[in-house]
Design an enzyme around this catalytic site. Structure first.
Site, PDB file in Angstrom:
ATOM      1  N   GLU A  47      -3.172  -8.885   3.400  1.00 15.57           N
ATOM      2  CA  GLU A  47      -2.926  -9.374   4.759  1.00 15.57           C
ATOM      3  C   GLU A  47      -4.079  -9.076   5.717  1.00 15.57           C
ATOM      4  OE1 GLU A  47      -1.757  -5.072   5.092  1.00 15.57           O
ATOM      5  OE2 GLU A  47      -1.690  -6.623   3.540  1.00 15.57           O
ATOM      6  N   CYS A 100       0.822  -1.215   0.000  1.00 11.84           N
ATOM      7  CA  CYS A 100       0.000   0.000   0.000  1.00 11.84           C
ATOM      8  C   CYS A 100       0.860   1.271   0.000  1.00 11.84           C
ATOM      9  CB  CYS A 100      -1.002  -0.028   1.141  1.00 11.84           C
ATOM     10  SG  CYS A 100      -2.402   1.116   0.860  1.00 11.84           S
ATOM     11  N   HIS A 139      -4.301  -4.676   0.361  1.00 10.02           N
ATOM     12  CA  HIS A 139      -3.986  -5.237   1.681  1.00 10.02           C
ATOM     13  C   HIS A 139      -4.442  -6.692   1.769  1.00 10.02           C
ATOM     14  CE1 HIS A 139      -2.557  -1.697   3.899  1.00 10.02           C
ATOM     15  NE2 HIS A 139      -3.445  -0.987   3.225  1.00 10.02           N
TER      16      HIS A 139
END
Length: 304
Positions: A237, A142, A235
């Site tokens: 994650e 990001c 993202h």
């Protein structure tokens, strides 16, 4: 194989409760294995949550991974206790003489600032420059990706008319690239950002290849031609409820924000969010660890 982390790191209990094989420092001492040394530069305000998210993905591999956490000294965390930072995080001065198989640079909530206005920009540039000779492969996430693209290639970021917020469909642009092995024809990634990098700017840089793209969210994954640096604008994650926490946080602050795209069932914030990106997230990090860290890094890191 397990991921090796500090015995008392809060992520340890969270990961073990999910039945993820975590090896403490004590047990690792008895094994004669050369683990992968991964450094995580955590720029997110929610340090513990981000640690757990990334460690979860690094653990889903047959490789043994030893992790160190890095903070920027020029910025003091307001959302994580000083005790936690002192106990588990190192500063650049403490690791600058070391070499690592891999580096992960997280995002940060500073998108609306010019890069040079960020209070730790000079220190981050020092780390980026250091990584060229001291890290084999780096995965930027990001804002960390935007910052690295700007530092290494001069690629600017542009403000969006409204926040890009939700879980968006993506398509792979190079099905033969090892990072994309096993990824579905259409896969989903969470995004939460106010700025973007444009495909037209990236296309002008011969050293960069765009690996995946979304008609709604734009450029997603980028690689340099040596596969030493990867840049992800989303993202992968994130946990199931990360976007929900961001949404309700902003609502409670009285901020105008739309319901995250393609996230809550029927766009109803009272419903449990559906998680449709977990498989892709695990694949991306496992592929990165295997093809671009484990199989490429020299056994003796001093020769890097």
């Amino acid at each position: 194989m397990p991921i090796k982390i500090a015995n008392e790191l809060p992520a340890h209990k969270s990961l073990e409760s999910e039945n993820i094989f975590v090896m403490t420092e004590d047990r690792a001492m008895s094994q004669d294995i050369r683990p992968l040394n991964i450094l995580i530069l955590n720029l997110m305000p929610t340090k513990i949550e981000t640690e757990t998210q990334i460690l979860r993905l690094l653990s889903n591999s047959p490789l043994q991974v030893e992790v160190e956490l890095l903070q920027v000294k020029s910025h003091k965390s307001k959302n994580t206790s000083e005790e936690h930072m002192l106990k588990f995080y190192k500063t650049f001065d403490e690791i600058c003489e070391k070499k690592y198989d891999g580096l992960i640079v997280t995002g940060a909530p500073v998108e609306n600032l010019e890069f040079e206005q960020v209070d730790y920009w000079d220190e981050l540039c020092t780390i980026f420059e250091w990584s060229k000779k001291n890290v084999y492969s780096t995965f930027h996430i990001c804002w960390g990706a935007q910052a690295a693209l700007y530092y290494h290639y001069g690629i600017p970021k542009y403000p969006l008319e409204e926040k890009l917020f939700g879980v968006f469909p993506h398509k792979c642009l190079d099905t033969y690239h090892p990072l994309m092995r096993g990824v579905d024809d259409t896969f989903y990634v969470p995004h939460s950002r106010h700025t973007e990098n444009r495909r037209s700017d990236i296309a002008l840089v011969k050293d960069l290849q765009i690996l995946s793209y979304s008609e709604l969210a734009g450029v997603h994954l980028i690689s340099d031609m040596d596969c030493r640096n990867f840049f992800a604008t989303g993202h992968s994650e994130y946990d199931r409820e990360t976007l929900a926490k961001e949404y309700f946080r902003d609502i409670n602050k009285g901020l105008e924000i739309k319901v995250p795209y393609n996230y809550f069932p029927d766009d109803d914030p009272n419903m449990l969010p559906k998680m449709c990106w977990k498989g892709t997230a695990n694949l991306l990090f496992t592929n990165w660890l295997n093809y671009f860290v484990y199989q490429q890094t020299p056994y003796d890191l001093s020769t890097l």
